[in-house]
Write an enzyme that holds these catalytic residues in place. Structure first.
Site, PDB file in Angstrom:
ATOM      1  N   TRP A   4       6.565   3.232  -3.991  1.00 51.14           N
ATOM      2  CA  TRP A   4       5.651   4.383  -3.977  1.00 51.14           C
ATOM      3  C   TRP A   4       5.975   5.231  -5.213  1.00 51.14           C
ATOM      4  O   TRP A   4       7.145   5.571  -5.442  1.00 51.14           O
ATOM      5  CB  TRP A   4       5.888   5.168  -2.687  1.00 51.14           C
ATOM      6  N   ASP A  51      12.821   4.785   4.143  1.00 55.59           N
ATOM      7  CA  ASP A  51      11.586   5.560   4.163  1.00 55.59           C
ATOM      8  C   ASP A  51      10.690   4.927   5.224  1.00 55.59           C
ATOM      9  O   ASP A  51      10.331   3.746   5.115  1.00 55.59           O
ATOM     10  CB  ASP A  51      10.908   5.526   2.781  1.00 55.59           C
ATOM     11  N   LYS A  54       0.384   9.142   8.591  1.00 54.70           N
ATOM     12  CA  LYS A  54      -0.489   7.977   8.783  1.00 54.70           C
ATOM     13  C   LYS A  54      -0.646   7.616  10.256  1.00 54.70           C
ATOM     14  O   LYS A  54      -1.754   7.440  10.734  1.00 54.70           O
ATOM     15  CB  LYS A  54       0.068   6.754   8.060  1.00 54.70           C
TER      16      LYS A  54
HETATM   17  C1  LMR Z   1      -0.227   6.690  -0.899  1.00 56.23           C
HETATM   18  O1  LMR Z   1       0.693   5.989  -1.328  1.00 56.23           O
HETATM   19  O2  LMR Z   1      -1.417   6.547  -1.248  1.00 56.23           O
HETATM   20  C2  LMR Z   1       0.064   7.744   0.130  1.00 56.23           C
HETATM   21  O3  LMR Z   1       1.389   7.684   0.534  1.00 56.23           O
HETATM   22  C3  LMR Z   1      -0.360   9.085  -0.297  1.00 56.23           C
HETATM   23  C4  LMR Z   1       0.578   9.709  -1.287  1.00 56.23           C
HETATM   24  O4  LMR Z   1       1.122  10.777  -0.988  1.00 56.23           O
HETATM   25  O5  LMR Z   1       0.769   9.158  -2.360  1.00 56.23           O
END
Ligand code: LMR
Length: 407
Positions: free
Chosen positions: A133, A214, A250
């Site tokens: 992420w 996470d 989510k």
């Molecule tokens: C994503 O990866 O799209 C979500 O977790 C939203 C974010 O905060 O980036």
């Protein structure tokens, strides 16, 4: 005064949402941000959340401050949700649970705590999967730690690079801090199997590594809350030093309520008390105390048996719609005979990947073309949010992919 402040680039995920909103093409499709949508492409307020809100309205709720570490009814129930009722550490009161501003806040508080108190063997490094992420990098760097990537995903096979992952864990300095996605890896949708988690756990034990979990998608991987916490529970049962960052954005659809928790497992109740005291000091200086509304909703859902059962059904609704979209997309691409990405003989990875996202294998140029020429919004790494697909837009998406792939 601020003449030397450079212009920062926009956030890669939220900038896409802004472009999508501004786009006047009636056929536009948003597959960027990881947020659940129903089959009409609309945000879905979970029926259980509606019910819990009504129940909450009927109570005589005031607007007093919560304590610095949050609402105990919420943090206790959230802890049990992730670790399980039978977890030894839960029973021995060794886990400190602090309410945070969703998963991002939990990641931040965890990284901050580590930056202050973790005794690193070597440089202040936190190992993160390649890819991960996008925000992990920023969160970790912001507290003065160094994010360093470990191999995770093999673009050639569009699958887990387990061998590379294992080798890297073996060669890291002892007691390294390693960030793991507990399930439904973001952005790849590729998770280790239960057997592979066992191997990883043994390696963590052997090397004395610290697991920084996470957990943003519990329920989204298999539709089963317990099963999706299998990695966390396995590590806890082996007494691997660890913490868990938990989000309800989510799985409860509470994106803007910022409901989350950080759980740090201590070696004893006494150690947990000390950890809690320091987390409280950090939290106080940053947000003083967390907001109450979302935490009240989630604590009702987690503690009232009829609401909890309804929540599980809502999670199944979301996870099964996503699985259906995976099947349909795979079938449509097969029907179109769309050439599979390099290294793959077919689009089977769309079906085998897990959770909210699919890592399609589309190149950056193909993604750019989808965004710029077709009003289909996806991140440049080829990630699509499966929840953005529905029976109305799926054919168009597949046809546009077919066109860009054929060039
Ligand atoms: C994503 O990866 O799209 C979500 O977790 C939203 C974010 O905060 O980036």
């Amino acid at each position: 005064v601020w003449s030397s402040v450079p212009l920062a680039p926009p956030d890669s995920i939220f900038a896409l949402t802004a472009r999508y909103v501004a786009d006047t093409n009636p056929k536009k499709i948003n597959l960027g941000v990881g947020a659940y949508r129903d089959n009409n492409g609309k945000p879905w307020v979970l029926p259980v959340v509606k019910k819990a809100s009504r129940q909450l309205e009927e109570t005589d709720r005031d607007h007093e401050y919560l304590s610095i570490t949050g609402l105990p009814a919420f943090t206790n129930a959230a802890q049990k949700l992730v670790f399980g009722e039978d977890c030894e550490a839960v029973k021995e009161k060794r886990i400190v649970s602090v309410q945070t501003l969703s998963g991002t806040g939990a990641n931040h508080l965890a990284a901050l705590f580590i930056s202050r108190f973790y005794q690193f063997t070597k440089d202040k490094e936190i190992y993160i999967s390649n890819p991960t992420w996008a925000n992990h990098n920023a969160i970790i760097s912001n507290v003065g730690l160094n994010p360093v990537s470990y191999p995770y995903y093999n673009p050639k096979t569009i699958d887990l690079d387990f061998e590379g992952f294992v080798k890297s864990i073996e060669s890291m300095p002892e007691r390294s801090v390693i960030l793991l996605h507990s399930c439904a890896h973001n952005p790849t949708g590729v998770d280790p199997t239960a057997e592979q988690w066992e191997t990883l756990a043994e390696l963590f034990l052997k090397k004395g590594h610290y697991a920084f979990f996470d957990s943003a998608y519990q329920g989204f991987a298999t539709g089963d809350l317990d099963r999706d916490s299998g990695s966390v529970r396995l590590f806890a049962s082996k007494r691997i030093p660890m913490l868990v960052c938990q989000s309800f954005a989510k799985n409860a659809g509470l994106y803007n309520e910022r409901v989350g928790a950080l759980h740090v497992v201590g070696a004893s109740e006494e150690e947990a008390t000390r950890i809690k005291s320091q987390l409280s000091v950090l939290q106080r200086s940053e947000i003083s105390n967390p907001p109450a509304y979302g935490a009240c909703l989630v604590s009702l859902i987690l503690t009232k048996p009829e609401l909890f059962e309804e929540w599980k059904r809502d999670i199944t609704t979301m996870s099964s719609r996503i699985i259906e979209m995976r099947d349909r997309l795979f079938n449509k691409l097969e029907e179109l005979k769309t050439p599979a990405p390099a290294g793959r003989s077919d689009w089977g990875h769309i079906k085998s990947q897990i959770g909210m996202f699919s890592f399609t294998g589309l190149t950056k140029a193909q993604c750019d073309s989808l965004v710029n020429n077709y009003s289909i919004y996806l991140t440049a790494n080829g990630r699509i949010s499966m929840a953005g697909l529905n029976t109305n837009n799926l054919d168009r998406f597949a046809e546009c992919v077919d066109e860009v792939v054929r060039g």
